[in-house]
Design an enzyme around this catalytic site. Structure first.
Site, PDB file in Angstrom:
ATOM      1  N   LYS A 205      -2.806   9.279 -10.153  1.00 31.73           N
ATOM      2  CA  LYS A 205      -2.534   8.876  -8.761  1.00 31.73           C
ATOM      3  C   LYS A 205      -1.843   7.512  -8.754  1.00 31.73           C
ATOM      4  O   LYS A 205      -1.850   6.795  -9.761  1.00 31.73           O
ATOM      5  CB  LYS A 205      -3.851   8.810  -7.987  1.00 31.73           C
ATOM      6  CG  LYS A 205      -4.849   7.788  -8.521  1.00 31.73           C
ATOM      7  CD  LYS A 205      -6.225   7.966  -7.893  1.00 31.73           C
ATOM      8  CE  LYS A 205      -7.190   6.918  -8.450  1.00 31.73           C
ATOM      9  NZ  LYS A 205      -8.587   7.174  -8.012  1.00 31.73           N
TER      10      LYS A 205
ATOM     11  N   ARG B 201     -18.165   7.824   0.471  1.00 26.44           N
ATOM     12  CA  ARG B 201     -16.718   7.647   0.577  1.00 26.44           C
ATOM     13  C   ARG B 201     -16.061   8.994   0.846  1.00 26.44           C
ATOM     14  O   ARG B 201     -15.583   9.245   1.948  1.00 26.44           O
ATOM     15  CB  ARG B 201     -16.183   7.003  -0.710  1.00 26.44           C
ATOM     16  CG  ARG B 201     -14.730   6.620  -0.631  1.00 26.44           C
ATOM     17  CD  ARG B 201     -14.206   5.990  -1.892  1.00 26.44           C
ATOM     18  NE  ARG B 201     -14.025   6.950  -2.982  1.00 26.44           N
ATOM     19  CZ  ARG B 201     -13.346   6.716  -4.089  1.00 26.44           C
ATOM     20  NH1 ARG B 201     -12.771   5.542  -4.270  1.00 26.44           N
ATOM     21  NH2 ARG B 201     -13.233   7.622  -5.031  1.00 26.44           N
TER      22      ARG B 201
ATOM     23  N   TYR C 131       5.615 -24.724  -3.484  1.00 29.49           N
ATOM     24  CA  TYR C 131       5.212 -24.681  -2.073  1.00 29.49           C
ATOM     25  C   TYR C 131       3.912 -25.446  -1.844  1.00 29.49           C
ATOM     26  O   TYR C 131       2.961 -25.327  -2.623  1.00 29.49           O
ATOM     27  CB  TYR C 131       5.000 -23.247  -1.606  1.00 29.49           C
ATOM     28  CG  TYR C 131       6.265 -22.508  -1.289  1.00 29.49           C
ATOM     29  CD1 TYR C 131       7.157 -22.990  -0.323  1.00 29.49           C
ATOM     30  CD2 TYR C 131       6.578 -21.335  -1.955  1.00 29.49           C
ATOM     31  CE1 TYR C 131       8.322 -22.303  -0.030  1.00 29.49           C
ATOM     32  CE2 TYR C 131       7.743 -20.633  -1.669  1.00 29.49           C
ATOM     33  CZ  TYR C 131       8.611 -21.128  -0.704  1.00 29.49           C
ATOM     34  OH  TYR C 131       9.769 -20.450  -0.413  1.00 29.49           O
TER      35      TYR C 131
ATOM     36  N   MET D 207       7.415 -15.825  -3.897  1.00 36.50           N
ATOM     37  CA  MET D 207       7.726 -14.392  -3.808  1.00 36.50           C
ATOM     38  C   MET D 207       8.451 -13.896  -5.065  1.00 36.50           C
ATOM     39  O   MET D 207       8.157 -12.821  -5.577  1.00 36.50           O
ATOM     40  CB  MET D 207       8.590 -14.113  -2.573  1.00 36.50           C
ATOM     41  CG  MET D 207       8.816 -12.621  -2.353  1.00 36.50           C
ATOM     42  SD  MET D 207       9.903 -12.260  -0.964  1.00 36.50           S
ATOM     43  CE  MET D 207       8.923 -12.786   0.423  1.00 36.50           C
TER      44      MET D 207
END
Ligand code: PLP
Length: 373
Positions: free
Chosen positions: A41, A140, A262, A310
Site C-alpha cells: 500500500k 479501527r 528561517y 521546503m
C-alpha cells in the site's frame, strides 16, 4: 522521477529491490509453513509498488495487499495473473462490480461491506471470494464484536461469499511485552470460530517476531520488507533498502554569531562552514528535523543547523576540509550509519512516516531487480 539523469534532480534515492526480496525471503523462512504476503500500500511505502511488487512476485510472493481500489488497479497489470491482490479497505459502495471484473479481492470490514458483496454475488449468481476482517482490539477496521455476533447468528448474511481468509490486525505488536498482543490473539481465535473455516491472517511485520502463535496461515509484512526495524529496542534483522543522498548546492564560511535559515533559529558560536543541500520538507525531509538531523559525508557527521526549508537544508560542514564539498557533491541522509529508524527518532516519528513522506522529486535508482546483474 524514475531512473532519469541524476544531474537534473536535487537528490538521489537508491532503492535496493534485491534487499526487499531478501527481506521477504527471510520473513517467509521465519514463518515456516505459513505463507508470507507483501503489503505494498501507499506505493510500497513510498518506494514504488510497480517496481517492488513484480520483483517480490518473481521471488515467490503470491499475495499482495494495498489499501485502496485505485492502488489495486494500478498494481494488477504489473503482476502475474496468479498473484492475488487484496484491498484492505474493501469496496466503497458502488465499486463492488469493479473489484469483481478486475479480479481484485476485497477485505470486508463491516456488515455493510458484506451486504454489498453479497448483493453482487446474488446478481451475478455465483460465489465471490473475500477476506473478512474482525476487530480484535484496535477499534479501527473490521467487524465489531456485535457485528460479528450478528453475522454468526445469521448464516445467510454470508450467502454467495466464499470466505477466502479471516483476518485481524494488532495494535501493539512492536512492543513484545505488551499484554494487549495476547488479548488480541485470544479474541481473534474466538472470532474465527464464529466464521466459516478459512485461512487466517493476523501478523504484520512486528507480529511475525511475536512467535509461531501469531503466524496462522498468511502473514502480512510491510515495514520489515522495506528495512524498518520490526521490534522496538532490538537490533534490526533485516537488510537496509534505502539510500538517500542530497546534493550540495553551495558552501559558505560564516563568522561567529551569524544566523542561519528561517527564523534565525540557529547561530554559530565559532567560524563555521555551511553547506546548503537541495532536499527539504517538500521531499519528505521532515521539518521536525530542524536543528536535529544530520547528514554524512565520507564517514563524517554534518549536523543539520537551522530550519528545514521546503527545498533545502543547511549543514554545519566545518568538520570537512575546505574544498572537499564542491557543488554537486552528494551527502548521505539515509544510509547504513543513519537508517530510516534513526532519522525517524530524530524527527519524533516512525520509520513508516519517513519512508511514505519521501517525495516525488528524487532521481530514483532501482538496484538489484530480478534479471539485472
Ligand atoms: C499496513 C498494514 C499491514 C502491514 O503492517 P507493517 O507494520 O508495515 O508490517 C498489515 N496489515 C494491515 C491491516 C495493515 O493495515
Amino acid at each position: 522521477m524514475t531512473d532519469h539523469d541524476t544531474s537534473r534532480a536535487g537528490a538521489l534515492l537508491t532503492i535496493d529491490v534485491g534487499a526487499i526480496c531478501d527481506n521477504w525471503r527471510s520473513l517467509q523462512a521465519a514463518v515456516g509453513a505459513a505463507q508470507c504476503a507483501a503489503v505494498v500500500k501507499a506505493d510500497a511505502y513510498g518506494l514504488g509498488a510497480t517496481r517492488v511488487a513484480p520483483a517480490l512476485a518473481a521471488a515467490g510472493c503470491r499475495t499482495f495487499f494495498v489499501a485502496h481500489l485505485d492502488e489495486a488497479l494500478a498494481l494488477k497489470p504489473a503482476l502475474p495473473a496468479h498473484a492475488a491482490v487484496l484491498v484492505l479497505h474493501g469496496p466503497t459502495p458502488g465499486t463492488e462490480a469493479e473489484f469483481e471484473s478486475r479480479g481484485i479481492v476485497p477485505v470486508l470490514n463491516s456488515a455493510a461491506q458484506i451486504a454489498g458483496w453479497r448483493a453482487l454475488a446474488r446478481r451475478l449468481d455465483r460465489e465471490l471470494p473475500a477476506f473478512v476482517q474482525v476487530d480484535s482490539g484496535m477499534a479501527r477496521l473490521g467487524l465489531s464484536p456485535a457485528e460479528l455476533q450478528a453475522v454468526a447468528a445469521d448464516a445467510p448474511s454470508l450467502a454467495g461469499i466464499r470466505v477466502a481468509g479471516v483476518m485481524s490486525h494488532l495494535a501493539c505488536a512492536e512492543d513484545q511485552a505488551n499484554p494487549a498482543n495476547r488479548e488480541q490473539l485470544q479474541r481473534f481465535r474466538a472470532a474465527r470460530r464464529l466464521l466459516p473455516a478459512a485461512p487466517a491472517s493476523f501478523a504484520n511485520s512486528s507480529a511475525i517476531f511475536l512467535g509461531d502463535d501469531y503466524h496462522f496461515d498468511l502473514v502480512r509484512p510491510g515495514a520489515a520488507l522495506y528495512g524498518i526495524a520490526p521490534v522496538a529496542g532490538a537490533s534490526n534483522p533485516l537488510r537496509p533498502v534505502v539510500r538517500l543522498q542530497g546534493k550540495v548546492m553551495q558552501t559558505r564560511d560564516i563568522e561567529p554569531g551569524t544566523p542561519v535559515g528561517y527564523g534565525h533559529s540557529w547561530r554559530c558560536g565559532q567560524p563555521t562552514r555551511i553547506a546548503t543541500v537541495s532536499v527539504g520538507y517538500a521531499d519528505g525531509w521532515l521539518r521536525a528535523l530542524s536543528n536535529r538531523g544530520a547528514a554524512w559525508f565520507n564517514g563524517t557527521l554534518l549536523p543539520l543547523v537551522g530550519k528545514v526549508s521546503m527545498d533545502t537544508i543547511t549543514l554545519d560542514a566545518s568538520a570537512v576540509p575546505a574544498g572537499a564539498l564542491q557543488p554537486g557533491a552528494l551527502v548521505d541522509l539515509i544510509n547504513e550509519q543513519q537508517d530510516v529508524d534513526t532519522v525517524a527518532a530524530q524527527a519524533g516519528t516512525i520509520g513508516y512516516e519517513v519512508l511514505t513522506s519521501l517525495g516525488q522529486r528524487y532521481a530514483r535508482r532501482y538496484v538489484g531487480e530480478p534479471g539485472t546483474a
